[in-house]
Scaffold this motif. Structure first.
Motif, PDB file in Angstrom:
ATOM      1  N   THR A 150      -2.719  -2.851  -1.688  1.00 55.56           N
ATOM      2  CA  THR A 150      -3.150  -3.093  -0.314  1.00 55.56           C
ATOM      3  C   THR A 150      -2.046  -2.782   0.698  1.00 55.56           C
ATOM      4  O   THR A 150      -2.309  -2.239   1.770  1.00 55.56           O
ATOM      5  N   LEU A 151      -0.798  -3.114   0.347  1.00 54.00           N
ATOM      6  CA  LEU A 151       0.304  -2.795   1.253  1.00 54.00           C
ATOM      7  C   LEU A 151       0.484  -1.289   1.397  1.00 54.00           C
ATOM      8  O   LEU A 151       0.721  -0.777   2.495  1.00 54.00           O
ATOM      9  N   ASP A 152       0.370  -0.573   0.301  1.00 54.34           N
ATOM     10  CA  ASP A 152       0.552   0.870   0.348  1.00 54.34           C
ATOM     11  C   ASP A 152      -0.509   1.517   1.238  1.00 54.34           C
ATOM     12  O   ASP A 152      -0.197   2.349   2.097  1.00 54.34           O
ATOM     13  N   VAL A 153      -1.763   1.134   1.041  1.00 57.51           N
ATOM     14  CA  VAL A 153      -2.837   1.696   1.869  1.00 57.51           C
ATOM     15  C   VAL A 153      -2.650   1.286   3.331  1.00 57.51           C
ATOM     16  O   VAL A 153      -2.858   2.093   4.253  1.00 57.51           O
ATOM     17  N   ALA A 154      -2.219   0.049   3.574  1.00 60.05           N
ATOM     18  CA  ALA A 154      -2.003  -0.410   4.949  1.00 60.05           C
ATOM     19  C   ALA A 154      -0.924   0.409   5.647  1.00 60.05           C
ATOM     20  O   ALA A 154      -1.062   0.774   6.820  1.00 60.05           O
ATOM     21  N   HIS A 155       0.156   0.710   4.940  1.00 54.79           N
ATOM     22  CA  HIS A 155       1.225   1.523   5.531  1.00 54.79           C
ATOM     23  C   HIS A 155       0.714   2.920   5.884  1.00 54.79           C
ATOM     24  O   HIS A 155       1.037   3.470   6.941  1.00 54.79           O
ATOM     25  N   ARG A 156      -0.060   3.495   4.996  1.00 54.99           N
ATOM     26  CA  ARG A 156      -0.605   4.831   5.255  1.00 54.99           C
ATOM     27  C   ARG A 156      -1.561   4.808   6.450  1.00 54.99           C
ATOM     28  O   ARG A 156      -1.541   5.716   7.294  1.00 54.99           O
ATOM     29  N   MET A 157      -2.394   3.763   6.521  1.00 50.44           N
ATOM     30  CA  MET A 157      -3.296   3.636   7.655  1.00 50.44           C
ATOM     31  C   MET A 157      -2.535   3.470   8.965  1.00 50.44           C
ATOM     32  O   MET A 157      -2.918   4.045   9.994  1.00 50.44           O
ATOM     33  N   CYS A 284     -11.844  -1.394  -2.232  1.00 55.17           N
ATOM     34  CA  CYS A 284     -11.747   0.063  -2.378  1.00 55.17           C
ATOM     35  C   CYS A 284     -12.158   0.573  -3.758  1.00 55.17           C
ATOM     36  O   CYS A 284     -12.375   1.780  -3.932  1.00 55.17           O
ATOM     37  N   GLY A 285     -12.271  -0.295  -4.726  1.00 58.46           N
ATOM     38  CA  GLY A 285     -12.634   0.074  -6.088  1.00 58.46           C
ATOM     39  C   GLY A 285     -12.367  -1.103  -7.002  1.00 58.46           C
ATOM     40  O   GLY A 285     -11.879  -2.149  -6.556  1.00 58.46           O
ATOM     41  N   ASN A 286     -12.690  -0.945  -8.266  1.00 55.83           N
ATOM     42  CA  ASN A 286     -12.530  -2.020  -9.248  1.00 55.83           C
ATOM     43  C   ASN A 286     -11.318  -1.757 -10.130  1.00 55.83           C
ATOM     44  O   ASN A 286     -11.321  -0.852 -10.962  1.00 55.83           O
ATOM     45  N   MET A 287     -10.282  -2.556  -9.978  1.00 50.43           N
ATOM     46  CA  MET A 287      -9.051  -2.364 -10.723  1.00 50.43           C
ATOM     47  C   MET A 287      -9.210  -2.579 -12.221  1.00 50.43           C
ATOM     48  O   MET A 287      -8.378  -2.128 -13.008  1.00 50.43           O
ATOM     49  N   ARG A 288     -10.260  -3.269 -12.640  1.00 53.23           N
ATOM     50  CA  ARG A 288     -10.443  -3.573 -14.055  1.00 53.23           C
ATOM     51  C   ARG A 288     -11.291  -2.531 -14.783  1.00 53.23           C
ATOM     52  O   ARG A 288     -11.535  -2.660 -15.977  1.00 53.23           O
ATOM     53  N   ASP A 289     -11.749  -1.528 -14.079  1.00 56.15           N
ATOM     54  CA  ASP A 289     -12.401  -0.394 -14.727  1.00 56.15           C
ATOM     55  C   ASP A 289     -11.391   0.734 -14.831  1.00 56.15           C
ATOM     56  O   ASP A 289     -10.722   1.069 -13.847  1.00 56.15           O
ATOM     57  N   ALA A 305      -7.974   7.278   0.697  1.00 53.96           N
ATOM     58  CA  ALA A 305      -8.552   5.992   1.076  1.00 53.96           C
ATOM     59  C   ALA A 305      -8.112   5.592   2.477  1.00 53.96           C
ATOM     60  O   ALA A 305      -8.924   5.132   3.296  1.00 53.96           O
ATOM     61  N   ALA A 306      -6.822   5.764   2.760  1.00 53.71           N
ATOM     62  CA  ALA A 306      -6.313   5.435   4.093  1.00 53.71           C
ATOM     63  C   ALA A 306      -6.975   6.292   5.157  1.00 53.71           C
ATOM     64  O   ALA A 306      -7.329   5.814   6.240  1.00 53.71           O
ATOM     65  N   ARG A 307      -7.168   7.565   4.858  1.00 46.11           N
ATOM     66  CA  ARG A 307      -7.837   8.463   5.805  1.00 46.11           C
ATOM     67  C   ARG A 307      -9.288   8.054   6.017  1.00 46.11           C
ATOM     68  O   ARG A 307      -9.798   8.081   7.145  1.00 46.11           O
ATOM     69  N   GLY A 308      -9.962   7.689   4.926  1.00 45.77           N
ATOM     70  CA  GLY A 308     -11.351   7.300   5.048  1.00 45.77           C
ATOM     71  C   GLY A 308     -11.536   6.044   5.881  1.00 45.77           C
ATOM     72  O   GLY A 308     -12.415   5.988   6.761  1.00 45.77           O
TER      73      GLY A 308
END
Length: 324
Positions: A150-157, A284-289, A305-308
């Motif tokens: 979540t932090l990584d995507v937040a930084h990109r956003m 954003c997706g299922n980490m357990r799959d 994901a950040a772009r979307g």
């Protein structure tokens, strides 16, 4: 944001990465999500907050990433589009269509929550009832944590939205020992008078459950919670994010919640119940799959994901004109 239950597994030794799923999709009628037409091409072998959350246990342990956008993140490195991390709040860009707009990004689950079980198990008022301050979040079977994701995507956003001229604030940037609690997360967006708030998560559902979904606030009027004024704009925000997310990432809507729409309405989440500004969650997706986990662990996919998500926010705010 879903968890695996009281026996939440600690991170496991890394496995070899698998080739990510590529899904092509079209079609969001402007302003409303009318349907999905999903066509999938699988590039590898074999093929939510979910229905029950779990509190942190004192015995849980996990890696703690640095506040940097990409530390310890799988598939990181040069060329993956990873921005540099900075402070939790940013100044507006010199120009752009979002100049004067405030966006709050809420990265779900502080990476330090594992070390503060007592604090995050504390009950807080969410309007309809009381719930835990926060949880640890989930992880892939390879040990890549939701908090890192979540932090990584937040930084990109943040980088993308700043380029559009927006003022961007993060509710946390691994800059505090734990939390904030769900009620404080809502207050941060309210205090900022945000034009849009998005809480970033990844689910921890069962194997074979795949895809993303956007969680919308239901109409709640209880205690300190009154979502009625923001239910409409939050739905529009969520629909626009869902539409751009599926187009940019190629990921399909969830096959286990939302009836294939990628949209789920809930009335039990404090972060939504206590918000007085337009706000949604995205799983954003299922980490357990294993196949979703391969995507979530990819730096290139996280950039998509950040772009979307950012694209949906831009579409929503430009459609709002001078509102808020």
């Amino acid at each position: 944001m879903s968890y695996t239950g009281p026996g939440f597994d600690p991170p496991r030794p890394p496995r070899s990465r698998r080739r990510p799923l590529t899904v092509a999709l079209a079609a969001l009628v402007p302003g409303a999500l009318l349907g999905w037409a999903v066509y999938a091409a699988v590039g590898g072998p074999g093929d939510e907050e979910g229905q029950a959350g779990v509190s942190a246990s004192a015995s849980a342990s996990a890696r703690t990433p640095s506040p940097s956008a990409g530390s310890a993140s799988p598939s990181g490195g040069p060329g993956d589009g990873k921005p540099d991390a900075s402070s939790p709040a940013s100044a507006p860009g010199p120009s752009g269509p979002l100049r004067g707009k405030v966006v709050v990004i809420d990265p779900g689950h502080n990476p330090g929550n594992f070390r503060h079980a007592g604090e995050i198990n504390r009950q807080v008022d969410i309007g309809t009832n009381r719930k835990e301050c926060d949880t640890t979040g989930t992880s892939t079977n390879d040990g890549y944590t939701e908090a890192e994701f979540t932090l990584d995507v937040a930084h990109r956003m943040r980088t993308l939205l700043e380029k559009q001229g927006a003022t961007v604030k993060l509710t946390q940037d691994a800059d505090r020992p734990f939390g904030p609690c769900v009620d404080e997360r809502a207050r941060i967006g309210n205090k900022a008078e945000a034009d849009a708030v998005v809480s970033i998560h990844a689910d921890g559902s069962g194997t074979g459950n795949r895809g993303f979904h956007v969680i919308l606030p239901g109409a709640v009027n209880a205690g300190a919670a009154d979502t009625r004024p923001v239910v409409g704009p939050s739905r529009e925000l969520g629909e626009r994010i869902a539409g751009t997310f599926v187009r940019v990432t190629g990921s399909a809507p969830s096959n286990y919640v939302g009836g294939g729409t990628g949209l789920v309405t809930r009335e039990d989440l404090g972060g939504l119940n206590l918000s007085t500004v337009p706000k949604v969650f995205i799983e954003c997706g299922n980490m357990r799959d294993s196949k979703d986990a391969a995507l979530l662990s990819s730096g290139a996919w996280r950039q998509k994901a950040a772009r979307g998500i950012s694209g949906g926010i831009v579409s929503f705010l430009r459609g709002q004109g001078s509102a808020h």
